[in-house]
Design an enzyme around this catalytic site. Structure first.
Site, PDB file in Angstrom:
ATOM      1  N   HIS A 138      10.592  40.931  -2.082  1.00 20.14           N
ATOM      2  CA  HIS A 138      11.796  40.186  -2.461  1.00 20.14           C
ATOM      3  C   HIS A 138      12.281  39.338  -1.284  1.00 20.14           C
ATOM      4  O   HIS A 138      12.591  38.146  -1.441  1.00 20.14           O
ATOM      5  CB  HIS A 138      12.891  41.172  -2.901  1.00 20.14           C
ATOM      6  CG  HIS A 138      14.238  40.547  -3.099  1.00 20.14           C
ATOM      7  ND1 HIS A 138      14.737  40.224  -4.338  1.00 20.14           N
ATOM      8  CD2 HIS A 138      15.215  40.191  -2.203  1.00 20.14           C
ATOM      9  CE1 HIS A 138      15.943  39.699  -4.209  1.00 20.14           C
ATOM     10  NE2 HIS A 138      16.257  39.670  -2.917  1.00 20.14           N
ATOM     11  N   GLU A 139      12.336  39.939  -0.104  1.00 23.84           N
ATOM     12  CA  GLU A 139      12.808  39.211   1.074  1.00 23.84           C
ATOM     13  C   GLU A 139      11.839  38.102   1.461  1.00 23.84           C
ATOM     14  O   GLU A 139      12.251  37.007   1.857  1.00 23.84           O
ATOM     15  CB  GLU A 139      13.030  40.171   2.241  1.00 23.84           C
ATOM     16  CG  GLU A 139      14.042  41.274   1.980  1.00 23.84           C
ATOM     17  CD  GLU A 139      15.373  40.756   1.479  1.00 23.84           C
ATOM     18  OE1 GLU A 139      15.736  39.611   1.822  1.00 23.84           O
ATOM     19  OE2 GLU A 139      16.064  41.490   0.747  1.00 23.84           O
ATOM     20  N   HIS A 142      12.419  35.034  -0.558  1.00 30.83           N
ATOM     21  CA  HIS A 142      13.479  34.181  -0.020  1.00 30.83           C
ATOM     22  C   HIS A 142      12.898  33.229   1.030  1.00 30.83           C
ATOM     23  O   HIS A 142      13.273  32.047   1.092  1.00 30.83           O
ATOM     24  CB  HIS A 142      14.581  35.024   0.630  1.00 30.83           C
ATOM     25  CG  HIS A 142      15.558  35.603  -0.346  1.00 30.83           C
ATOM     26  ND1 HIS A 142      16.263  34.835  -1.245  1.00 30.83           N
ATOM     27  CD2 HIS A 142      15.970  36.878  -0.554  1.00 30.83           C
ATOM     28  CE1 HIS A 142      17.061  35.601  -1.963  1.00 30.83           C
ATOM     29  NE2 HIS A 142      16.898  36.856  -1.567  1.00 30.83           N
ATOM     30  N   GLU A 211      18.777  34.891  -5.990  1.00 31.15           N
ATOM     31  CA  GLU A 211      18.438  36.317  -6.055  1.00 31.15           C
ATOM     32  C   GLU A 211      17.517  36.601  -7.243  1.00 31.15           C
ATOM     33  O   GLU A 211      16.565  37.375  -7.136  1.00 31.15           O
ATOM     34  CB  GLU A 211      19.703  37.163  -6.143  1.00 31.15           C
ATOM     35  CG  GLU A 211      20.544  37.181  -4.874  1.00 31.15           C
ATOM     36  CD  GLU A 211      19.772  37.693  -3.674  1.00 31.15           C
ATOM     37  OE1 GLU A 211      19.004  38.671  -3.818  1.00 31.15           O
ATOM     38  OE2 GLU A 211      19.924  37.107  -2.581  1.00 31.15           O
TER      39      GLU A 211
END
Length: 294
Positions: A138-139, A142, A211
């Site tokens: 997930h990070e 980003h 997100e």
């Protein structure tokens, strides 16, 4: 790995960006109509934006107390991130550890070549390997989506409006106000407040969309959206049990975390940097169905 886009989500991101651009153009038109000298304000706003862009990683690490670690300190974590980077087609970022009872993770840095991925020591104890991989993916999403650059550009108009609001108040308190410019100044101040409020709401909406996009990226990198669902549930449950004092220490970095650590009562969805947990889970379940082909 095929990086499939969610075109509905992409359209919402572009629509939000377009609304911010239109708001910026309207704001500039009003300011120019009232003869505001824009160069100083714009130069200051650009300067702040550049500082945020180039030094955001150092500022976030400093405010959270996260420390860059070498491969010899956490070899398993480095190997995990290295594997995920290969799947995502990203260069290896720096890795940082943050000592906190709040289980969380974040990414920062102006580009994939200058990225930092950090996690708390408590999240490493809380999650199993698949769940931690999903959070780190997930990070990294980003980073791949260049969200630091996106949010820096998006916040430009809010910075300008904020500066005008503050300069007007400063001039009223310390510089006085004459009849000739008082009426125009009040109008500009009111317009600035409206623009600041509207741009802030749009930036928060954009943050929530990013997100969703990062959740989707995690599912595509790991091919295991169920692991991220499990991780989000665990993190959310543990954060609720953490004392408010511990959450307050890192609350300033909530916009970067995978789940915000709120020390008070839950805030309105409209004013949140993150989507509600139930909506994130529903979106991940939808992605899981897509990956399975039905």
């Amino acid at each position: 790995m095929e990086w499939k886009r969610d075109w509905g989500l992409t359209a919402r991101v572009w629509l939000t960006g377009l609304l911010l651009l239109l708001l910026y153009l309207v704001f500039m038109t009003v300011l120019l109509a009232y003869g505001v000298g824009m160069w100083v304000i714009v130069v200051l706003a650009v300067g702040m934006g550049l500082i945020q862009y180039f030094f955001s990683d150092k500022m976030v690490l400093w405010t959270t107390g996260a420390r860059i670690i070498g491969k010899d300190e956490e070899p398993d974590l480095h190997r995990m991130v290295e594997k995920l980077c290969q799947e995502a087609g990203l260069p290896m970022p720096k890795i940082a550890i943050m000592h906190s009872p709040v289980p969380n993770a974040f990414a920062t840095g102006r580009s994939p070549k200058h990225a930092v991925v950090a996690c708390t020591d408590s999240i490493m104890r809380l999650l199993n390997r698949d769940e931690l991989e999903a959070v780190l993916a997930h990070e990294l999403s980003h980073v791949k989506n260049r969200d630091i650059l996106t949010m820096t550009l998006a916040s430009f108009i809010a910075m300008i409006a904020s500066m005008i609001m503050q300069s007007f108040l400063f001039s009223m308190l310390f510089g006085g106000n004459n009849r000739e410019n008082g009426g125009a100044g009040i109008i500009i101040w009111i317009v600035s407040i409206i623009v600041y409020a509207m741009s802030t709401l749009l930036i928060l909406a954009l943050s929530r969309y990013r997100e969703f996009a990062a959740d989707r990226g995690s599912a595509l990198i790991t091919r295991n959206p169920r692991a991220l669902i499990s991780a989000l549930n665990k993190i959310s449950g543990r954060i609720e049990a953490v004392p408010s004092e511990a959450k307050a220490k890192i609350e300033g970095a909530n916009a970067f975390f995978i789940i915000p650590a709120l020390s008070g009562n839950s805030i309105m969805e409209l004013l949140s940097t993150h989507p509600p947990l139930d909506k994130r889970i529903a979106n991940l379940e939808k992605i899981e169905s897509e990956l399975r082909g039905y």
